[in-house]
Scaffold this motif. Structure first.
Motif, PDB file in Angstrom:
ATOM      1  N   MET A  95      46.817  34.670  42.758  1.00 24.02           N
ATOM      2  CA  MET A  95      47.579  34.452  41.528  1.00 24.02           C
ATOM      3  C   MET A  95      47.383  35.619  40.560  1.00 24.02           C
ATOM      4  O   MET A  95      46.269  36.113  40.385  1.00 24.02           O
ATOM      5  CB  MET A  95      47.153  33.140  40.867  1.00 24.02           C
ATOM      6  N   ILE A  96      48.475  36.031  39.938  1.00 23.14           N
ATOM      7  CA  ILE A  96      48.434  37.095  38.939  1.00 23.14           C
ATOM      8  C   ILE A  96      48.306  36.443  37.571  1.00 23.14           C
ATOM      9  O   ILE A  96      49.144  35.629  37.171  1.00 23.14           O
ATOM     10  CB  ILE A  96      49.707  37.958  38.993  1.00 23.14           C
ATOM     11  N   ASP A  97      47.247  36.818  36.862  1.00 24.82           N
ATOM     12  CA  ASP A  97      46.959  36.238  35.551  1.00 24.82           C
ATOM     13  C   ASP A  97      47.348  37.233  34.463  1.00 24.82           C
ATOM     14  O   ASP A  97      46.812  38.342  34.412  1.00 24.82           O
ATOM     15  CB  ASP A  97      45.477  35.885  35.458  1.00 24.82           C
ATOM     16  N   VAL A  98      48.270  36.828  33.586  1.00 22.09           N
ATOM     17  CA  VAL A  98      48.781  37.727  32.548  1.00 22.09           C
ATOM     18  C   VAL A  98      48.113  37.516  31.191  1.00 22.09           C
ATOM     19  O   VAL A  98      48.494  38.158  30.203  1.00 22.09           O
ATOM     20  CB  VAL A  98      50.315  37.593  32.399  1.00 22.09           C
ATOM     21  N   SER A  99      47.121  36.628  31.099  1.00 21.51           N
ATOM     22  CA  SER A  99      46.348  36.534  29.858  1.00 21.51           C
ATOM     23  C   SER A  99      45.700  37.899  29.601  1.00 21.51           C
ATOM     24  O   SER A  99      45.208  38.533  30.532  1.00 21.51           O
ATOM     25  CB  SER A  99      45.267  35.459  29.977  1.00 21.51           C
ATOM     26  N   HIS A 100      45.704  38.340  28.378  1.00 26.83           N
ATOM     27  CA  HIS A 100      45.167  39.628  27.913  1.00 26.83           C
ATOM     28  C   HIS A 100      46.145  40.787  28.099  1.00 26.83           C
ATOM     29  O   HIS A 100      45.942  41.853  27.512  1.00 26.83           O
ATOM     30  CB  HIS A 100      43.841  39.992  28.590  1.00 26.83           C
ATOM     31  N   ALA A 101      47.187  40.635  28.912  1.00 25.48           N
ATOM     32  CA  ALA A 101      48.131  41.736  29.127  1.00 25.48           C
ATOM     33  C   ALA A 101      49.019  41.920  27.898  1.00 25.48           C
ATOM     34  O   ALA A 101      49.313  40.968  27.168  1.00 25.48           O
ATOM     35  CB  ALA A 101      48.994  41.471  30.356  1.00 25.48           C
ATOM     36  N   GLU A 109      51.788  48.456  39.511  1.00 23.66           N
ATOM     37  CA  GLU A 109      52.900  47.885  40.272  1.00 23.66           C
ATOM     38  C   GLU A 109      52.464  47.598  41.706  1.00 23.66           C
ATOM     39  O   GLU A 109      52.812  46.564  42.290  1.00 23.66           O
ATOM     40  CB  GLU A 109      54.092  48.843  40.250  1.00 23.66           C
ATOM     41  N   GLY A 110      51.662  48.509  42.259  1.00 21.15           N
ATOM     42  CA  GLY A 110      51.128  48.278  43.608  1.00 21.15           C
ATOM     43  C   GLY A 110      50.164  47.104  43.645  1.00 21.15           C
ATOM     44  O   GLY A 110      50.105  46.363  44.637  1.00 21.15           O
ATOM     45  N   VAL A 111      49.408  46.916  42.548  1.00 21.86           N
ATOM     46  CA  VAL A 111      48.481  45.779  42.459  1.00 21.86           C
ATOM     47  C   VAL A 111      49.252  44.470  42.512  1.00 21.86           C
ATOM     48  O   VAL A 111      48.870  43.531  43.231  1.00 21.86           O
ATOM     49  CB  VAL A 111      47.639  45.869  41.163  1.00 21.86           C
ATOM     50  N   VAL A 112      50.346  44.384  41.771  1.00 20.24           N
ATOM     51  CA  VAL A 112      51.169  43.169  41.775  1.00 20.24           C
ATOM     52  C   VAL A 112      51.677  42.876  43.188  1.00 20.24           C
ATOM     53  O   VAL A 112      51.601  41.735  43.669  1.00 20.24           O
ATOM     54  CB  VAL A 112      52.350  43.316  40.791  1.00 20.24           C
ATOM     55  N   GLU A 113      52.179  43.893  43.852  1.00 22.83           N
ATOM     56  CA  GLU A 113      52.710  43.710  45.201  1.00 22.83           C
ATOM     57  C   GLU A 113      51.621  43.262  46.170  1.00 22.83           C
ATOM     58  O   GLU A 113      51.822  42.352  46.988  1.00 22.83           O
ATOM     59  CB  GLU A 113      53.362  45.007  45.693  1.00 22.83           C
ATOM     60  N   ARG A 114      50.439  43.878  46.088  1.00 22.19           N
ATOM     61  CA  ARG A 114      49.354  43.514  47.005  1.00 22.19           C
ATOM     62  C   ARG A 114      48.877  42.077  46.727  1.00 22.19           C
ATOM     63  O   ARG A 114      48.602  41.318  47.668  1.00 22.19           O
ATOM     64  CB  ARG A 114      48.200  44.489  46.870  1.00 22.19           C
ATOM     65  N   MET A 115      48.785  41.695  45.470  1.00 18.64           N
ATOM     66  CA  MET A 115      48.366  40.332  45.155  1.00 18.64           C
ATOM     67  C   MET A 115      49.373  39.312  45.668  1.00 18.64           C
ATOM     68  O   MET A 115      49.000  38.252  46.188  1.00 18.64           O
ATOM     69  CB  MET A 115      48.149  40.183  43.637  1.00 18.64           C
TER      70      MET A 115
END
Length: 399
Positions: free
Chosen positions: A209-215, A197-203
């Motif tokens: 850009m947050i890449d959701v492929s593979h998630a 969650e902290g990674v999303v906020e920092r990005m």
């Protein structure tokens, strides 16, 4: 004069009407800005005899992307992925992943600099368009797998400074950020971890850009709920057409559209269409996995040998591949479900991507030809080949 001018205009109309569909597609392909949002080409840079300024033969295991083939295929820009396979999730493993990522960034910068007359590292969306005007290829950088971030959010800032403009948060196995769609052990967090969650906020803060492929599906929805900016799936297809957990369901396609993001259709055949493979290829892949089962502890020389063996598989045991028509079926479906403003192209070249009739970057015009045959307009194709992705890139980069 009016009579002659009228005849001149009639001549132009007649000439245009005589244009073949192939000529029409080639003209459109040349006019629009084209970007491939995901390739694994930096894996090749550890092989000292590979030079992206020289044309290679993909069918001989020499890779799918280089500058001459980008030129032949009318590809203006590309995202090179700094790919780090998942290793041990301890302090040593994270330190090694961080160091490996730095080495790949350095090698990529060096490789592009050696070919500065033809290509340049790009940082902003505007860089891509400016380089296109100069006849140069724009090379963008992303990270595939957030593993080298370790447990330190400041590492995201560091990679941003090295040029990373998107991060695929997870790969084939769960990491400290997120569950993967394909981890055989199953979910660990049922989505994102607290650190994730902290990674999303920092990005979001940095404009990466947050890449959701593979998630995993749960992680996908966690990201969309948390992110204040549009997200991307840099190389994914439609699950309704090919039931692979790496692909996105119709509900996920709709969710990305509502988020304002973009789904970049991937041409890795396993994500395009279920195809039977020869027994020889199946056995060849089993032998490869048995021989190379300890990647995280490989020396550089062992890693090079492993990569050579990986690319040689396609030479010794050619895969049964999907076609451009099969791939564009996914574009049709994404357009139908999510809309024309939310689809693009991310080939996954050098990471397994390639079709019978679009095997490497030199043949990318075949995708445009198929789009024209199906009635897509020039403006539609402009959006698919780069307009949609670059819109998201701009929105995310805006502070």
């Amino acid at each position: 004069m009016d009579k002659f001018f009228t005849l001149f205009l009639i001549g132009l109309v007649i000439s245009a009407s005589c244009q073949t569909i192939e000529q029409q597609a080639a003209e459109i392909h040349d006019k629009v800005f084209t970007i491939d949002s995901h390739t694994d080409t930096p894996l090749k840079f550890f092989n000292s005899d590979f030079n992206i300024g020289v044309e290679h033969d993909g069918r001989k295991g020499q890779g799918k992307i280089d500058i001459p083939r980008m030129e032949k295929g009318g590809l203006d820009a590309v995202f090179f992925a700094v790919f780090i396979g998942q290793g041990e999730r301890d302090s040593l493993g994270h330190a090694q992943a961080f160091e490996k990522a730095e080495q790949i960034f350095e090698a990529t910068h060096s490789e592009v600099k050696k070919n500065k007359k033809k290509a340049k590292i790009a940082i902003t969306p505007e860089d891509g368009y400016q380089l296109e005007k100069k006849g140069k290829r724009a090379i963008y950088l992303g990270i595939e797998n957030g593993y080298p971030i370790g447990n330190n959010l400041d590492n995201i800032n560091h990679f941003y400074d090295l040029g990373a403009r998107y991060i695929t948060i997870v790969h084939s196995h769960n990491n400290d950020i997120s569950d993967s769609s394909t981890d055989k052990e199953g979910p660990e967090y049922n989505g994102l971890s607290a650190f994730g969650e902290g990674v999303v906020e920092r990005m979001n803060e940095l404009g990466i850009m947050i890449d959701v492929s593979h998630a995993s599906d749960s992680a996908f929805y966690d990201v969309l709920e948390l992110s204040s900016k549009p997200v991307i799936a840099s190389h994914s297809c439609a699950r309704a057409l090919c039931d692979n957990p790496r692909n996105l369901s119709d509900d996920m396609l709709k969710a990305i559209a509502e988020n304002g993001g973009v789904i970049q259709m991937c041409i890795l055949s396993d994500y395009v269409k279920k195809l039977e493979q020869s027994p020889e290829r199946i056995e060849g892949k089993k032998a490869f996995r048995k021989k190379h089962s300890n990647w995280s502890n490989y020396t550089e020389e062992e890693r090079k040998a492993g990569l050579r063996d990986w690319y040689q598989l396609d030479v010794d045991f050619p895969p049964n591949l999907a076609t451009v028509s099969d791939a564009v079926d996914h574009i049709d479906h994404i357009v139908e479900v999510a809309g024309i403003d939310h689809v693009g192209i991310g080939t996954d070249f050098d990471g397994g991507g390639g079709l019978q009739d679009c095997y490497d970057a030199s043949e990318l015009g075949n995708i445009t030809l198929e789009l024209v045959k199906r009635g897509y307009s020039e403006e539609d194709i402009r959006k698919i080949w780069g307009g949609n992705f670059m819109r998201v890139f701009r929105e995310v980069a805006a502070k």
